[in-house]
Design a protein around this motif. Structure first.
Motif, PDB file in Angstrom:
ATOM      1  N   THR A   1     -18.963  16.119  22.958  1.00  0.00           N
ATOM      2  CA  THR A   1     -18.494  14.739  23.146  1.00  0.00           C
ATOM      3  C   THR A   1     -19.655  13.821  23.544  1.00  0.00           C
ATOM      4  O   THR A   1     -19.632  13.147  24.567  1.00  0.00           O
ATOM      5  CB  THR A   1     -17.357  14.663  24.182  1.00  0.00           C
ATOM      6  OG1 THR A   1     -16.366  15.665  23.866  1.00  0.00           O
ATOM      7  CG2 THR A   1     -16.677  13.304  24.155  1.00  0.00           C
ATOM      8  N   SER A   2     -20.682  13.816  22.721  1.00  0.00           N
ATOM      9  CA  SER A   2     -21.832  12.936  22.938  1.00  0.00           C
ATOM     10  C   SER A   2     -21.796  11.781  21.950  1.00  0.00           C
ATOM     11  O   SER A   2     -22.795  11.424  21.331  1.00  0.00           O
ATOM     12  CB  SER A   2     -23.134  13.738  22.785  1.00  0.00           C
ATOM     13  OG  SER A   2     -23.172  14.788  23.723  1.00  0.00           O
ATOM     14  N   PHE A   3     -20.631  11.194  21.815  1.00  0.00           N
ATOM     15  CA  PHE A   3     -20.382  10.129  20.844  1.00  0.00           C
ATOM     16  C   PHE A   3     -19.346   9.194  21.465  1.00  0.00           C
ATOM     17  O   PHE A   3     -18.595   9.590  22.349  1.00  0.00           O
ATOM     18  CB  PHE A   3     -19.835  10.744  19.545  1.00  0.00           C
ATOM     19  CG  PHE A   3     -19.784   9.798  18.369  1.00  0.00           C
ATOM     20  CD1 PHE A   3     -20.807   9.759  17.449  1.00  0.00           C
ATOM     21  CD2 PHE A   3     -18.699   8.950  18.186  1.00  0.00           C
ATOM     22  CE1 PHE A   3     -20.773   8.902  16.359  1.00  0.00           C
ATOM     23  CE2 PHE A   3     -18.647   8.080  17.115  1.00  0.00           C
ATOM     24  CZ  PHE A   3     -19.684   8.053  16.198  1.00  0.00           C
ATOM     25  N   GLY A   4     -19.323   7.948  20.980  1.00  0.00           N
ATOM     26  CA  GLY A   4     -18.280   7.032  21.423  1.00  0.00           C
ATOM     27  C   GLY A   4     -18.531   6.366  22.760  1.00  0.00           C
ATOM     28  O   GLY A   4     -17.614   5.857  23.397  1.00  0.00           O
ATOM     29  N   TYR A   5     -19.796   6.347  23.197  1.00  0.00           N
ATOM     30  CA  TYR A   5     -20.142   5.740  24.478  1.00  0.00           C
ATOM     31  C   TYR A   5     -20.332   4.237  24.391  1.00  0.00           C
ATOM     32  O   TYR A   5     -20.369   3.541  25.405  1.00  0.00           O
ATOM     33  CB  TYR A   5     -21.469   6.322  25.002  1.00  0.00           C
ATOM     34  CG  TYR A   5     -21.492   7.788  25.281  1.00  0.00           C
ATOM     35  CD1 TYR A   5     -20.326   8.502  25.534  1.00  0.00           C
ATOM     36  CD2 TYR A   5     -22.700   8.479  25.325  1.00  0.00           C
ATOM     37  CE1 TYR A   5     -20.367   9.855  25.797  1.00  0.00           C
ATOM     38  CE2 TYR A   5     -22.757   9.837  25.598  1.00  0.00           C
ATOM     39  CZ  TYR A   5     -21.587  10.517  25.833  1.00  0.00           C
ATOM     40  OH  TYR A   5     -21.642  11.845  26.116  1.00  0.00           O
TER      41      TYR A   5
END
Length: 243
Positions: A114-118
């Motif tokens: 989950t290293s996306f959507g920040y």
């Protein structure tokens, strides 16, 4: 109280407290996932892999032991500075903004845990997918390992306290304006701190729309690190393979 919620990922990830809070992450599970994923993709020997938003490099380090030529990149200067101690001829780390293409192409680009959507701006999500596309060679695969938003929201623990290294991290979770948000507050050495994690509540259909706009093709979708089928209600992860 010290509080920073603007570009939270740039500030929170660069603090020692982020690494204290999450120091018990499951390295064995991460390694088993990399074994399963690389075998499924049938990557060639000494394949080049870009670990996008690599943090301190736990996935990069293990991928390198499997014989791959690995580049780990992250926006956090502190994380990259830490990871650089492990560099060798086939493992390197650089500070890099994932919204922008890297300066070479790879057999695989992995965006894990989950290293996306920040991002504050929706356009940056699309720019990241487009950058991944630009970083893939003719036969390359892109992989995004995201949370299954539906499952996370259905099973959200609204409040708890996690004690690590003598620090009581108070964590509050909620959904607001299309984001899953976690407020983290704690006291250390007599000083109060407060940080926020905020991730866009992207679903599979949201990603499919991004992929369509970026001109990439979704090949497979899995629901966990053993690559079992994805189920919207019960899967904990959303693992997408595309090219």
């Amino acid at each position: 109280m010290t509080k920073d919620t603007t570009q939270w990922y740039a500030s929170w990830f660069d603090t020692p407290y982020y690494h204290i809070l999450y120091k018990d992450r499951d390295y064995k599970e991460a390694q088993q996932f990399m074994d399963t994923l690389t075998q499924y993709l049938n990557l060639p020997e000494q394949a080049s892999v870009l670990d996008l938003a690599c943090g301190k490099g736990r996935h990069s380090l293990y991928l390198n032991t499997l014989g791959y030529d690995v580049t780990g990149v992250d926006l956090s200067e502190n994380s990259i500075a830490y990871a650089k101690q492990y560099e060798n001829d086939s493992l390197r780390f650089e500070v890099h903004d994932m919204c922008k293409p890297f300066n070479k192409t790879f057999d695989a680009v992995f965006n894990l845990f989950t290293s996306f959507g920040y991002f504050e701006h929706e356009a940056d999500n699309l720019r990241t997918i487009e950058a991944i596309k630009a970083n893939l060679n003719t036969y390359g695969f892109g992989v995004i390992d995201f949370m299954n938003t539906d499952y996370v929201i259905d099973n959200l623990v609204t409040k708890d306290v996690k004690t690590v290294a003598g620090i009581d991290f108070c964590q509050e979770r909620y959904v607001k304006d299309g984001y899953i948000i976690k407020d983290i507050s704690f006291t250390d050495a007599g000083k109060d701190y407060s940080f926020q994690e905020r991730v866009k509540a992207l679903t599979l259909s949201d990603f499919m729309e991004l992929f369509d706009k970026a001109g990439v093709y979704l090949l497979d979708v899995f629901g966990d690190y053993k690559l079992h089928s994805f189920d919207k209600q019960s899967s904990e992860r959303l693992v997408m393979i595309f090219k």
